[in-house]
Design a protein around this motif. Structure first.
Motif, PDB file in Angstrom:
ATOM      1  N   MET A   1       0.844  -1.207   0.000  1.00 54.19           N
ATOM      2  CA  MET A   1       0.000   0.000   0.000  1.00 54.19           C
ATOM      3  C   MET A   1       0.878   1.255   0.000  1.00 54.19           C
ATOM      4  N   ALA A   2       0.506   2.247  -0.803  1.00 55.14           N
ATOM      5  CA  ALA A   2       1.307   3.489  -0.887  1.00 55.14           C
ATOM      6  C   ALA A   2       1.256   4.227   0.451  1.00 55.14           C
ATOM      7  N   PRO A   3       2.362   4.847   0.839  1.00 51.34           N
ATOM      8  CA  PRO A   3       2.364   5.574   2.108  1.00 51.34           C
ATOM      9  C   PRO A   3       1.458   6.804   2.044  1.00 51.34           C
ATOM     10  N   GLU A   4       0.995   7.239   3.195  1.00 48.01           N
ATOM     11  CA  GLU A   4       0.153   8.431   3.274  1.00 48.01           C
ATOM     12  C   GLU A   4       1.028   9.667   3.071  1.00 48.01           C
ATOM     13  N   LEU A   5       0.764  10.429   2.017  1.00 47.75           N
ATOM     14  CA  LEU A   5       1.613  11.607   1.754  1.00 47.75           C
ATOM     15  C   LEU A   5       1.285  12.765   2.683  1.00 47.75           C
ATOM     16  N   ILE A   6       0.015  12.862   3.068  1.00 51.27           N
ATOM     17  CA  ILE A   6      -0.390  13.927   3.995  1.00 51.27           C
ATOM     18  C   ILE A   6      -1.268  13.303   5.078  1.00 51.27           C
ATOM     19  N   VAL A   7      -0.944  13.601   6.319  1.00 53.75           N
ATOM     20  CA  VAL A   7      -1.702  13.044   7.440  1.00 53.75           C
ATOM     21  C   VAL A   7      -2.181  14.171   8.352  1.00 53.75           C
ATOM     22  N   GLN A   8      -3.046  13.807   9.278  1.00 57.38           N
ATOM     23  CA  GLN A   8      -3.590  14.763  10.225  1.00 57.38           C
ATOM     24  C   GLN A   8      -2.743  14.715  11.499  1.00 57.38           C
ATOM     25  N   LEU A  13      -2.387  19.724   9.061  1.00 57.29           N
ATOM     26  CA  LEU A  13      -2.066  18.736   8.030  1.00 57.29           C
ATOM     27  C   LEU A  13      -0.550  18.651   7.892  1.00 57.29           C
ATOM     28  N   TYR A  14      -0.027  17.418   7.729  1.00 56.35           N
ATOM     29  CA  TYR A  14       1.427  17.220   7.776  1.00 56.35           C
ATOM     30  C   TYR A  14       1.869  16.247   6.690  1.00 56.35           C
ATOM     31  N   CYS A  15       2.989  16.579   6.037  1.00 54.53           N
ATOM     32  CA  CYS A  15       3.605  15.683   5.057  1.00 54.53           C
ATOM     33  C   CYS A  15       4.829  15.038   5.710  1.00 54.53           C
ATOM     34  N   PRO A  16       4.718  13.756   6.123  1.00 49.84           N
ATOM     35  CA  PRO A  16       5.842  13.132   6.834  1.00 49.84           C
ATOM     36  C   PRO A  16       7.111  13.044   5.977  1.00 49.84           C
ATOM     37  N   PHE A  20       6.928  18.870   6.500  1.00 46.30           N
ATOM     38  CA  PHE A  20       6.335  20.223   6.524  1.00 46.30           C
ATOM     39  C   PHE A  20       4.830  20.110   6.752  1.00 46.30           C
ATOM     40  N   HIS A  21       4.245  21.205   7.174  1.00 46.41           N
ATOM     41  CA  HIS A  21       2.797  21.268   7.415  1.00 46.41           C
ATOM     42  C   HIS A  21       2.130  22.141   6.361  1.00 46.41           C
ATOM     43  N   ILE A  22       0.838  21.955   6.197  1.00 50.51           N
ATOM     44  CA  ILE A  22       0.047  22.787   5.297  1.00 50.51           C
ATOM     45  C   ILE A  22      -1.014  23.517   6.120  1.00 50.51           C
ATOM     46  N   ASP A  23      -0.960  24.858   6.101  1.00 47.20           N
ATOM     47  CA  ASP A  23      -1.907  25.698   6.861  1.00 47.20           C
ATOM     48  C   ASP A  23      -2.042  25.266   8.328  1.00 47.20           C
ATOM     49  N   PRO A  24      -0.936  25.013   9.034  1.00 53.21           N
ATOM     50  CA  PRO A  24      -1.059  24.541  10.419  1.00 53.21           C
ATOM     51  C   PRO A  24      -1.659  25.613  11.335  1.00 53.21           C
ATOM     52  N   TRP A  25      -2.381  25.151  12.366  1.00 56.42           N
ATOM     53  CA  TRP A  25      -2.988  26.103  13.308  1.00 56.42           C
ATOM     54  C   TRP A  25      -2.157  26.251  14.579  1.00 56.42           C
ATOM     55  N   ALA A  29       7.858  24.307  12.313  1.00 57.72           N
ATOM     56  CA  ALA A  29       9.119  24.762  11.716  1.00 57.72           C
ATOM     57  C   ALA A  29       8.916  25.253  10.284  1.00 57.72           C
ATOM     58  N   ARG A  30       8.133  24.480   9.480  1.00 55.46           N
ATOM     59  CA  ARG A  30       7.989  24.831   8.069  1.00 55.46           C
ATOM     60  C   ARG A  30       6.531  24.700   7.650  1.00 55.46           C
ATOM     61  N   ALA A  31       5.978  25.805   7.192  1.00 52.17           N
ATOM     62  CA  ALA A  31       4.553  25.822   6.832  1.00 52.17           C
ATOM     63  C   ALA A  31       4.376  26.194   5.369  1.00 52.17           C
ATOM     64  N   VAL A  32       3.605  25.398   4.653  1.00 53.13           N
ATOM     65  CA  VAL A  32       3.157  25.762   3.311  1.00 53.13           C
ATOM     66  C   VAL A  32       1.761  26.361   3.487  1.00 53.13           C
ATOM     67  N   ILE A  33       1.575  27.580   2.972  1.00 54.05           N
ATOM     68  CA  ILE A  33       0.337  28.323   3.233  1.00 54.05           C
ATOM     69  C   ILE A  33      -0.474  28.442   1.945  1.00 54.05           C
ATOM     70  N   THR A  34      -1.740  28.007   1.995  1.00 53.57           N
ATOM     71  CA  THR A  34      -2.574  28.064   0.786  1.00 53.57           C
ATOM     72  C   THR A  34      -3.048  29.477   0.470  1.00 53.57           C
ATOM     73  N   HIS A  35      -3.385  30.265   1.505  1.00 55.33           N
ATOM     74  CA  HIS A  35      -3.829  31.637   1.263  1.00 55.33           C
ATOM     75  C   HIS A  35      -3.848  32.419   2.570  1.00 55.33           C
ATOM     76  N   ALA A  36      -4.008  33.740   2.447  1.00 53.91           N
ATOM     77  CA  ALA A  36      -3.753  34.643   3.572  1.00 53.91           C
ATOM     78  C   ALA A  36      -4.952  34.885   4.494  1.00 53.91           C
ATOM     79  N   HIS A  37      -6.050  34.144   4.361  1.00 52.86           N
ATOM     80  CA  HIS A  37      -7.124  34.269   5.356  1.00 52.86           C
ATOM     81  C   HIS A  37      -6.607  33.810   6.722  1.00 52.86           C
TER      82      HIS A  37
END
Ligand SMILES: [Zn+2]
Ligand SMILES: [Zn+2]
Length: 341
Positions: A1-8, A13-16, A20-25, A29-37
């Motif tokens: 089974m393919a590994p989980e690319l993004i997990v909770q 949201l986190y990419c192991p 890095f994280h995506i829009d973390p609350w 250390a490293r955040a990828v941000i989808t938008h400025a809201h």
């Protein structure tokens, strides 16, 4: 089974594989941000990655952050994970995050506007582009079959007719919408020949960011610049919903007020707001728009975030897709909590 690319993860949201994280609350250390809201771009991260076009708004909100800006479609390598950003059609600089690793492609949508009507795109930012992927993490703010937007041109024609009628009667038109995104979409869509346009102090800095990015907006006046009371009585006044019932609105006398939001589709929402008119205009996809966007990714697996997760997951499963949900701490920025209850 393919590994989980993004997990909770508790912080978001986190990419192991790429660490890095995506829009973390929570601060990471490293955040990828989808938008400025505000619910997607928070303070306190070590390094930020976002679209270059969103840099102005992000810095205005978050101060002097360590920010790497990417063009849409430009890819960077993060520990062997290929990361790129693609238009989401939501607000200036908004992006979907594409993550590729060992032949697997996942896309995290952030917030997006995709219409069920062909060709109906957000004119104030790069329109939503479907990205092929194995797994699509989709927002679902308006993920119920009752949410069906009419073409934007029809709604904007109603706004213009309302403003023109008020101007003819010598009444100001107070139009409420979120300061970042909704306000600019309204401004870009109204007929500026009807009368002067006045904006709240929270709206104008965002207008400047849009103009700097090359988005055409009509001339706008700050309320302090208007000394002629007769002018105000023909004006369209664009302000955030938080001004409702505040002393700021008193200067407009017996203005007609209206609220522009996807939530205006709900019976009772306008009444709860206590405004004269509700215009159904959203920066998020409606039910047909979500379905269309999800199908266009070709994804066999879909993970649903912020919205009506259970309804959307059931529908996805009925389509034969593998579906699940992530619990997130994203709010709804489409008119704010004002419409809760
Ligand atoms: Zn948003
Ligand atoms: Zn959101």
């Amino acid at each position: 089974m393919a590994p989980e690319l993004i997990v909770q993860r508790p912080e978001g949201l986190y990419c192991p594989a790429g660490d890095f994280h995506i829009d973390p609350w929570r601060p990471v250390a490293r955040a990828v941000i989808t938008h400025a809201h505000a619910d997607h771009a928070r303070r306190g991260h070590g390094a930020y990655l976002a679209t270059a076009v969103s840099a102005g708004v992000l810095r205005a909100r978050l101060g002097d952050i360590t920010l790497q800006g990417l063009d849409y479609g430009e890819a960077v390598d993060i520990q062997g994970v290929k990361v790129s950003l693609h238009p989401a059609g939501h607000v200036l600089g908004s992006a979907q995050v594409r993550v590729e690793h060992q032949g697997q492609v996942w896309v995290a949508s952030g917030d997006y506007f995709a219409s069920g009507h062909a060709g109906d795109a957000n004119a104030t930012c790069a329109p939503f582009e479907p990205v092929r992927c194995d797994c699509f993490i989709t927002e679902s703010t308006f993920g119920l079959p009752i949410y069906r937007w009419r073409p934007q041109a029809e709604v904007l024609a109603e706004v213009n007719a309302w403003w023109a009628a008020n101007a003819a009667a010598g009444r100001a038109s107070l139009l409420l919408g979120y300061s970042f995104g909704k306000a600019q979409r309204l401004l870009a869509g109204v007929d500026a020949s009807i009368g002067p346009i006045v904006v709240h102090g929270a709206v104008e800095p965002l207008n400047e960011a849009y103009r700097a990015a090359g988005v055409a907006l009509p001339d706008t006046l700050r309320v302090e610049q208007v000394t002629d009371k007769a002018l105000l009585r023909r004006a369209l006044v664009v302000a955030p919903p938080s001004v409702l019932g505040s002393p700021w609105t008193r200067r407009f006398g017996d203005a007609s007020d209206a609220f522009a939001s996807g939530w205006m589709q709900l019976r009772g929402a306008r009444r709860r707001q206590g405004v004269d008119r509700g215009f159904v205009l959203s920066d998020h996809a409606d039910w047909p728009g979500l379905q269309r966007a999800i199908a266009a990714t070709g994804a066999g697996r879909v993970i649903v975030t912020h919205g009506y997760e259970a309804v959307m997951v059931r529908w996805l499963e009925e389509q034969g897709l593998q579906a699940g949900s992530f619990a997130t701490e994203f709010g709804n920025d489409d008119g704010e909590a004002a419409v809760a209850a």
